[in-house]
Design a protein around this motif. Structure first.
Motif, mmCIF file in Angstrom:
data_model
loop_
_atom_site.group_PDB
_atom_site.id
_atom_site.type_symbol
_atom_site.label_atom_id
_atom_site.label_comp_id
_atom_site.label_asym_id
_atom_site.label_seq_id
_atom_site.Cartn_x
_atom_site.Cartn_y
_atom_site.Cartn_z
ATOM 1 N N UNK A 230 0.977 -1.319 -0.104
ATOM 2 C CA UNK A 230 0.059 -0.021 0.051
ATOM 3 C C UNK A 230 0.725 1.425 -0.019
ATOM 4 N N UNK A 231 1.896 1.182 0.579
ATOM 5 C CA UNK A 231 2.684 2.403 1.039
ATOM 6 C C UNK A 231 4.108 2.509 -0.078
ATOM 7 N N UNK A 232 4.836 1.452 -0.113
ATOM 8 C CA UNK A 232 6.058 1.609 -0.988
ATOM 9 C C UNK A 232 5.709 1.242 -2.210
ATOM 10 N N UNK A 233 4.689 0.230 -2.666
ATOM 11 C CA UNK A 233 4.442 -0.114 -4.267
ATOM 12 C C UNK A 233 3.139 0.570 -4.529
ATOM 13 N N UNK A 234 3.006 1.850 -4.512
ATOM 14 C CA UNK A 234 1.914 2.540 -4.533
ATOM 15 C C UNK A 234 1.526 2.947 -6.178
ATOM 16 N N UNK A 235 1.514 1.795 -6.746
ATOM 17 C CA UNK A 235 1.541 2.148 -8.410
ATOM 18 C C UNK A 235 0.667 0.610 -8.920
ATOM 19 N N UNK A 236 -0.042 0.735 -9.793
ATOM 20 C CA UNK A 236 -0.557 -0.232 -10.588
ATOM 21 C C UNK A 236 0.230 -1.150 -11.453
ATOM 22 N N UNK A 237 1.542 -0.323 -11.677
ATOM 23 C CA UNK A 237 2.531 -1.461 -12.235
ATOM 24 C C UNK A 237 3.092 -2.430 -11.659
ATOM 25 N N UNK A 238 2.621 -2.578 -10.462
ATOM 26 C CA UNK A 238 3.074 -3.603 -9.399
ATOM 27 C C UNK A 238 2.078 -4.705 -9.289
ATOM 28 N N UNK A 239 0.934 -4.435 -9.850
ATOM 29 C CA UNK A 239 0.006 -5.535 -9.764
ATOM 30 C C UNK A 239 -0.241 -6.451 -11.178
ATOM 31 N N UNK A 240 -0.638 -7.568 -11.035
ATOM 32 C CA UNK A 240 -0.915 -8.397 -12.049
ATOM 33 C C UNK A 240 -2.018 -7.860 -12.996
ATOM 34 N N UNK A 241 -2.423 -8.582 -14.022
ATOM 35 C CA UNK A 241 -3.067 -8.000 -14.952
ATOM 36 C C UNK A 241 -4.685 -7.769 -14.553
ATOM 37 N N UNK A 242 -4.953 -8.651 -13.298
ATOM 38 C CA UNK A 242 -6.381 -8.277 -12.628
ATOM 39 C C UNK A 242 -6.470 -7.277 -11.669
ATOM 40 N N UNK A 243 -5.273 -6.340 -11.656
ATOM 41 C CA UNK A 243 -5.205 -5.293 -10.809
ATOM 42 C C UNK A 243 -5.690 -5.489 -9.177
ATOM 43 N N UNK A 244 -5.831 -6.742 -8.801
ATOM 44 C CA UNK A 244 -5.887 -7.148 -7.594
ATOM 45 C C UNK A 244 -4.786 -7.872 -6.877
ATOM 46 N N UNK A 245 -3.839 -8.673 -7.472
ATOM 47 C CA UNK A 245 -2.980 -9.262 -7.205
ATOM 48 C C UNK A 245 -1.602 -8.677 -7.150
ATOM 49 N N UNK A 246 -0.519 -8.762 -6.333
ATOM 50 C CA UNK A 246 0.743 -8.428 -6.637
ATOM 51 C C UNK A 246 1.413 -9.038 -7.833
ATOM 52 N N UNK A 247 2.129 -8.414 -8.472
ATOM 53 C CA UNK A 247 2.671 -9.276 -9.783
ATOM 54 C C UNK A 247 4.158 -9.687 -9.140
#
Length: 316
Positions: A230-247
């Protein structure tokens, strides 16, 4: 110039090394971290009853394991041409009733042994939302695609979660008083519950956990996987294609934060050696019959033999 706000994480007083025996329980993020432990060949067992999302499901599993529970026909049901158990993930479901019961009871016995031998138990909570079976009035771990009209959806309160966490700790320490327990909240977003509802759910988990941790029990630790996301990786580029799981980038980063705060530096050299072997095992030669590849294979087998002679539990 700083482009992020690193989450400060105190170093654990109970560090993991290659003598440690780890039991990982909880949501799919527990699986992500367990895969890292497995990759580096640390002694780790993950989710013997499959993925479990909420505190009551994990509490029940631990209670069953340490109390000597035996599953009977009354604990399973038939649906969509398969036998299921509401206390286990659908991965364990089976078309044969006896096979399912035998499997469930074997898992209970092995889990009981693993909890008794564990140096660390890592528990990852995913949600405070639960489903109560209306007919039995029991909260389930998995609905197994049974029609939703047979369940009532509920949100566990902070008090209920706190009680469940305390019970889980009591059960673990009743058979293994020196076991260190690491709690974390999954960074996976349960948006199917709703945006506000997901935050509400995570908030209840975090509030309950810190009520327990503030009791200052020395063998309980909290790892900030949710807060890092939530705080260090506050960007959708760190999410998988579903935008829910961390990539994978996010998972790798959170793992590095876990490693630097929860794994002993004395284990790093062995971890690096294991990683070298793992990468070599993934190598695909252009010419398998070449002399250079034969030397490569001989060298690799020598590395594996030396590693296994030092750590007999490792399997490559």
């Amino acid at each position: 110039m700083q482009f992020r706000t690193p989450v400060p994480i105190p170093k654990s007083d109970h560090l993991i090394d290659y003598n440690s025996k780890i039991v990982s329980l909880g949501s799919c993020f527990a699986v992500n971290m367990s895969e890292k432990l497995d990759y580096y060949k640390l002694q780790n067992v993950c989710n013997p009853f499959g993925i479990l999302f909420h505190p009551l499901a994990i509490e029940k599993l631990v209670n069953f394991a340490v109390s000597g529970k035996r599953f009977t026909e009354s604990d399973i049901f038939y649906h969509n041409e398969r036998w299921h158990c509401f206390d286990a993930h659908s991965d364990l479901s089976n078309s044969n009733k006896e096979t399912l019961l035998e499997s469930l009871n074997e898992i209970l016995i092995s889990t009981s042994r693993q909890l008794r031998e564990a140096s660390h138990v890592i528990i990852t909570y995913g949600t405070s939302w639960v489903y109560r079976n209306i007919q039995s009035d029991a909260i389930v771990a998995n609905c197994h695609k049974v029609p939703q009209k047979q369940f009532r959806k509920e949100l566990l309160s902070v008090g209920e979660i706190q009680e469940s966490i305390a019970n889980t700790l009591k059960f673990i320490h009743s058979v293994n008083p020196n076991c260190s327990v690491v709690f974390t909240v999954s960074p996976v977003r349960h948006i199917k519950d709703g945006f506000v509802e997901n935050q509400w759910s995570k908030s209840n988990l975090i509030a309950a956990l810190h009520q327990i941790i503030n009791c200052q029990l020395s063998i309980i630790n909290y790892f900030t996987s949710y807060e890092i996301m939530m705080d260090e990786l506050r960007d959708y580029r760190f999410y998988a294609e579903d935008m829910l799981h961390p990539n994978q980038v996010a998972i790798d980063y959170i793992w590095e934060r876990f490693k630097e705060t929860n794994i002993a530096e004395t284990a790093y050299e062995t971890m690096d050696a294991v990683a070298t072997i793992q990468k070599s095992l993934q190598h695909r030669p252009f010419n398998p019959d070449s002399e250079s590849h034969q030397k490569f294979e001989a060298n690799l087998q020598d590395k594996i033999s030396k590693m296994v002679s030092q750590y007999s539990f490792m399997k490559f």
